[in-house]
Enzyme design. Sequence first.
Site, PDB file in Angstrom:
ATOM      1  N   CYS A  35       0.815  -1.221   0.000  1.00 33.82           N
ATOM      2  CA  CYS A  35       0.000   0.000   0.000  1.00 33.82           C
ATOM      3  C   CYS A  35       0.845   1.267   0.000  1.00 33.82           C
ATOM      4  O   CYS A  35       0.362   2.348   0.380  1.00 33.82           O
ATOM      5  CB  CYS A  35      -0.952   0.000   1.196  1.00 33.82           C
ATOM      6  SG  CYS A  35      -0.121   0.071   2.798  1.00 33.82           S
ATOM      7  N   CYS A  58       1.021 -11.819 -10.002  1.00 32.08           N
ATOM      8  CA  CYS A  58      -0.352 -11.616  -9.528  1.00 32.08           C
ATOM      9  C   CYS A  58      -0.699 -10.134  -9.511  1.00 32.08           C
ATOM     10  O   CYS A  58      -1.854  -9.754  -9.650  1.00 32.08           O
ATOM     11  CB  CYS A  58      -0.558 -12.246  -8.153  1.00 32.08           C
ATOM     12  SG  CYS A  58      -0.096 -11.216  -6.742  1.00 32.08           S
ATOM     13  N   VAL A  70      12.832   8.790  15.551  1.00 33.11           N
ATOM     14  CA  VAL A  70      13.875   8.304  16.454  1.00 33.11           C
ATOM     15  C   VAL A  70      13.323   8.218  17.879  1.00 33.11           C
ATOM     16  O   VAL A  70      13.502   7.216  18.577  1.00 33.11           O
ATOM     17  CB  VAL A  70      15.102   9.239  16.405  1.00 33.11           C
ATOM     18  CG1 VAL A  70      16.118   8.838  17.465  1.00 33.11           C
ATOM     19  CG2 VAL A  70      15.728   9.227  15.020  1.00 33.11           C
ATOM     20  N   GLY A  71      12.607   9.271  18.296  1.00 28.67           N
ATOM     21  CA  GLY A  71      12.060   9.288  19.652  1.00 28.67           C
ATOM     22  C   GLY A  71      11.004   8.222  19.862  1.00 28.67           C
ATOM     23  O   GLY A  71      10.957   7.574  20.921  1.00 28.67           O
ATOM     24  N   GLY A  72      10.157   8.026  18.874  1.00 29.37           N
ATOM     25  CA  GLY A  72       9.123   7.007  18.996  1.00 29.37           C
ATOM     26  C   GLY A  72       9.711   5.628  19.160  1.00 29.37           C
ATOM     27  O   GLY A  72       9.212   4.800  19.947  1.00 29.37           O
ATOM     28  N   LEU A 130       9.430  12.643  25.502  1.00 34.05           N
ATOM     29  CA  LEU A 130      10.840  12.663  25.117  1.00 34.05           C
ATOM     30  C   LEU A 130      11.041  13.802  24.119  1.00 34.05           C
ATOM     31  O   LEU A 130      10.381  13.837  23.078  1.00 34.05           O
ATOM     32  CB  LEU A 130      11.239  11.332  24.494  1.00 34.05           C
ATOM     33  CG  LEU A 130      12.673  11.213  23.965  1.00 34.05           C
ATOM     34  CD1 LEU A 130      13.682  11.338  25.091  1.00 34.05           C
ATOM     35  CD2 LEU A 130      12.863   9.888  23.237  1.00 34.05           C
ATOM     36  N   GLN A 184      -9.386 -19.936  -5.653  1.00 32.71           N
ATOM     37  CA  GLN A 184      -8.916 -20.822  -6.710  1.00 32.71           C
ATOM     38  C   GLN A 184      -9.996 -21.794  -7.156  1.00 32.71           C
ATOM     39  O   GLN A 184      -9.808 -22.511  -8.135  1.00 32.71           O
ATOM     40  CB  GLN A 184      -7.703 -21.632  -6.206  1.00 32.71           C
ATOM     41  CG  GLN A 184      -6.457 -20.827  -5.936  1.00 32.71           C
ATOM     42  CD  GLN A 184      -5.370 -21.665  -5.286  1.00 32.71           C
ATOM     43  OE1 GLN A 184      -5.112 -21.550  -4.104  1.00 32.71           O
ATOM     44  NE2 GLN A 184      -4.738 -22.530  -6.061  1.00 32.71           N
ATOM     45  N   ARG A 215       1.666 -24.890  -2.624  1.00 34.15           N
ATOM     46  CA  ARG A 215       2.558 -25.037  -3.778  1.00 34.15           C
ATOM     47  C   ARG A 215       3.476 -26.255  -3.675  1.00 34.15           C
ATOM     48  O   ARG A 215       4.418 -26.285  -2.900  1.00 34.15           O
ATOM     49  CB  ARG A 215       3.387 -23.763  -3.935  1.00 34.15           C
ATOM     50  CG  ARG A 215       3.900 -23.529  -5.344  1.00 34.15           C
ATOM     51  CD  ARG A 215       4.538 -22.163  -5.455  1.00 34.15           C
ATOM     52  NE  ARG A 215       4.760 -21.773  -6.844  1.00 34.15           N
ATOM     53  CZ  ARG A 215       5.208 -20.582  -7.215  1.00 34.15           C
ATOM     54  NH1 ARG A 215       5.465 -19.657  -6.307  1.00 34.15           N
ATOM     55  NH2 ARG A 215       5.383 -20.301  -8.495  1.00 34.15           N
ATOM     56  N   GLU A 259       4.878 -25.164 -10.129  1.00 33.98           N
ATOM     57  CA  GLU A 259       5.284 -25.736  -8.851  1.00 33.98           C
ATOM     58  C   GLU A 259       6.630 -26.451  -8.860  1.00 33.98           C
ATOM     59  O   GLU A 259       7.404 -26.325  -7.905  1.00 33.98           O
ATOM     60  CB  GLU A 259       4.200 -26.706  -8.350  1.00 33.98           C
ATOM     61  CG  GLU A 259       2.920 -26.027  -7.944  1.00 33.98           C
ATOM     62  CD  GLU A 259       1.825 -27.025  -7.582  1.00 33.98           C
ATOM     63  OE1 GLU A 259       1.562 -27.192  -6.387  1.00 33.98           O
ATOM     64  OE2 GLU A 259       1.254 -27.637  -8.511  1.00 33.98           O
TER      65      GLU A 259
END
Length: 1278
Positions: free
Chosen positions: A9, A71, A308-310, A363, A714, A858, A1207
């Site tokens: 995303c 895909c 950085v703080g997080g 912080l 499928q 697979r 496969e």
Amino acid sequence: MVTGGCGACVVLVSTYDPKLKKVEDFSVSSCLTLLCSLNGCSITTSEGLGNSRDGFHAIHERFANFHASQCGFCTPGMCMSFFSALVNADKGNKPDPPPGFSKITPSEAEKSIAGNLCRCTGYRPIADACKSFAADVDIEDLGFNSFWKKDDSKETKVSKLPPYDPTKNVCTYPEFLKSESATNLDSLRYPWYSPVSIEELRSLLYSKVTENGASFKLVVGNTGSGYYKETQRYDYYIDLRHVPELSIITGDQTGIEVGATVTISKFISFLKEESKINFGSYGKLVSEKLAYHMEKIASPFVRNSASVGGNLVMAQKNGFPSDIATLFLGLYATVSLMTNHGIEKLTWEELLSRPPLDSRTVLLSVLIPFKKDQSSLQTHSRFLFDTYRAAPRPQVNALAYVNAAFLADVSLSQNGILINDISCWHSVLMEQNMQQGLKRSSLAVTYVFEFLYPLTNVHSSIPGGLLDGIDDISAEDISGSSNDGCISEGRKQTLLSSAKQVLDSSSEYYPVGEPMKKVGAAMQASGEAVFVDDIPSPPNCLHGAFIYSTKPLAGVKGIKLDSNIDGVISIITFKDIPSGGANVGAITISESEPLFADELARCAGERIAVVVADSQKSADVAAMTALVEYDTENIDSPILTVEKAVEKSSFFQIPFYLYPAQVGDFSKGMAEADHKILSAELRLGSEYHFYMETQTTLAIPDEDNCMVVYTSSQNPEKAHHVIATCLGLPEHNIRVITRRVGGAFGGKSVRAMPVSTACALAAYKLRRPVRIYVNRNTDMIINGGRHPMKVTYSVGFKSSGKITALNLDILINAGITEDMSPILPLGLINSLKKYDWGALSFDVKLCKTNLTSKTTMRGPGDVQGSFIAEAIIEHVASLLSMEVDSVRNENVHTFESINLFYGNIVAAGEYTLPSIMDKLAVSSSFFQRSKMLEQFNQKNTWKKRGISRVPIVFNAMQRATPGKVSILQDGSIVVEVGGIEIGQGLWTKVRQMAAYALSLIESSWADDLLKKVRVIQADTLSVVQGGLTSGSTTSESSCAAVKLSCNVLVERLTPLKKQLQEQNGSVDWPTLIGQAQMLSVSLAANSYYVPEHSSMSYLNFGAAVSEVEIDILTGETTILQSDIIYDCGQSLNPAVDLGQIEGAFVHGIGFFMNEEYLTNEDELMVSNSTWTYKIPTIDTIPKNFNVQVLNSGHHEKRVLSSKTSGEPPLLLAASVHCATRAAVKAAREQLKLWDKLDGSASEFYLDVPAILPLVKTQCGLDYVEKFLETLLAQKSTN
């Protein structure tokens, strides 16, 4: 629940600084980004770059023509990750590139997508598409594509690339936005505050906003929500990004101060740029080391948002395994906090030792002090700083098993090097992720050794090669070094090198056989391709999420939802199944599977209910926080192992027609043997499919008690049947539509049925549209995955290595329901039969256990069987002290023996495996490299290499498949088939087949007909008996069905064409169709291809050579090179088959080397996110990847002589595991040489997957200690 780890995303966010009049562009993960944080920003999606209406961007076209989209679900995110790097590279100060190119380098192009996941392609074509924009790329190194031909000159190749002009690039920030000042959001409408000063922030935190129990969250990038799943909705959000004191970043010779809201990416950029300025020698060293290490944290699109703080606060409050926390400990960093008492400063170490910070403590910044330069001619004092990291992936997007930071002050003394001061810090991920009991201290000791070893001046000529491969830095080296006060040794890593693809195409059935690009690839790249979740929600649409059992066997007394969650509409259980319906979620070979647990949940992960709410987030949170009341009284203990299943005689029956045939007389074969191995054991674990698009369905009630269901499946036909059965409706009331699937790999054959059925049931009960998009965590838990198994074998063999008899007792863990497990023994034994075992006997049992139902994945059974064969061959070789390749060759089938083992299905001239093995030995220089590798291992103590050549035999089987071809009034052609486009190129091959078959009317029309063909979605009320898309053969079966339909149309149209030619002299396709319309000729034809019994089953052959290098100190494995030759018969589309071969091989690398499937004591999957489950990424595939698609000529009983490719190549990835085992063996042989290994160097079993901790364990957790002991012993004897 979002994870932010896949990159599907990714979009581009652009911001504008009116003071600097500068636009900043950076990629972010949409699923982690809060909408209000984008106030004043511009968003660019892949469709914004270009599209089918306005023209595709050069990125889209190159992705499509380099065959870099299968895909297609991940492709838009890939494009945007690369576009972000492209835009920023072109802003740089590098010289202008030649026309059509960018300033981006090949290395930067590869790194730009290093955090994006793809399960289909194997990454190489994606990297080539991106590198094609780099001015300094060697155009000859770019892989196979549809732009140029092999013999084109370099200039011609460049001219054929879609033009790229940076000066005419997409406008990422529109001019009208620049003139509109970004104002703060109205806090009366939005619960979002953006303070612009410390004072305002303090006021907010201690104001009425956050009092009276109101909940609030301090936010910067919100990336922490990808790791710590939030179930709480906050009353207020406080955005810290606009407080100047928190966004500062400054540096000089005294140190670096970085604000808490500075993103990790900006910090890295600062370190790279400012390290070139006069920071002093210590500051430059620290900057370089920090930047290099931090580039391995998360992925670019996460680092662009994460602060950085997080990161540090998560480490302090939650114990997050933060690399940055360890690095800052090693540098004696200090921090500034805003508390209710004012500003407080303390060391980072002190803060970590405190209780978790309260919500009002902020912080503000971090200070990294620089050591003062102590260097002088008298002291020769130097600082040494380095950082280390061992992770499931070497470059990006993986939490480290261990990270470490070391700082030392060293100087010369009369006796050598004096360590005046040293600081050692390391952190270890939770031990539950450290398979095989990896000790916490092992890697830490390793890193201390690696850090200090360059300081030693021991002589490198000690016997046994103890010091070979390490560059010593002696006291003389230090005193003679530049006067910069530091010792530094970089560890630079590259990603990919060149690769080669050899394709043998054929024009015999043109356009079949042409290496054409995949249908819709550019549209997939632009994001226009519609998947189920892209279908707009109808009015009044609701959303569902599953509640599943966390107990393996327990009564379900009730479910309680959190009353604080808004938007919950209903909860659907087995009690809501209508009268006349049935509690059925799937129907398989001989039994049905319940949709929901009734009074008894039979496994951890079993569906109990669906919560329905007005948004997907509300449904997910409600399901996640639901409390299920269990009752375990008077209930037997669950069966969680195959051993317990045997004890309880808990088995599923294997139909006689699915039980494989035994070969020869085992007792006689054992009597002929010179040597025997009796009752050896090996185990194989599970694997998650990791399709990029999780299970998803949209169900819409229709008129007359009907239901339209859009599903990613499928097997729409069986889903149709199950839904009707559950609802108690006739099947003509149900319509199931599948346009395309975002990856499947077997996981959407049976496991998609309960999702579709539950969604339809909810829509039926509530009489409103309902959609379910199963979040990644839940999908991984309820999916089931590949079958684990325990294998016990006894084998007899000659001294020459020729095996005379093999017996296997195989216990397959099938889980709680049958699913498709009965097919597994056939695939397993058929792939194991690839060698001539002399006599082969076996007993296979399908164990019914209280685990989630294991399902097709697979190469179901084939992957395990092929590996078991290799493990047995290697065991025999180790006992005989023979080269493994010699034992393999000794047991490769002859033409006679292969027909004995497989039942006379190989025609004369079709057994190509021996010639493939010989060709591969030459093309890969296998024997020469094997000798070079021996020399390398003798000379290198700390790196060892292994190489392996592995063959495969894959028994493919075709199924009956429908096809329908319709010609419209303007001559355009619509094709429908039962097969589903899941990324394997089915639509592309079908389109080519339709054009070929219809061109039998007039061969010169082939190109024009190809442009007129459109393959459309599968609709169970339009084409019936669609069947299951699996087994790799649906493409060829669909092509055969289309050919039959076209044959009918050709038969109808050919007489008319001849008549028109006689009248007019010539005729074109539109005229022919127009006349056919006027004469009421039927222009639609249906067919049902049923393969003849004699041609239903056939064998595929291939072989691979892989070479790896392991780092004995860490256990890290690097795949240096893989070479593959694979027999595709006469390929229907060599480009598509090449993509399938490469993608399957890399998928196999995941199974054999990367993907650790972890469960708790109740067998509930716990490695259930992108954070903890690691499929291959671009930095884990072979550095050099060479593939030859072999055209083995005519095969009379095949569809236009073709063979499957989806496969079988996955099985070839066992060559990587075998090569790794060979490298580990070399390490153990070195221990043996030092007299430090108890037992045999070669007799050991390397588990699957061979992850880093496992390789380290098999090499020796105390390898360093043993080296030092040997060194001291040798010194004492001198």
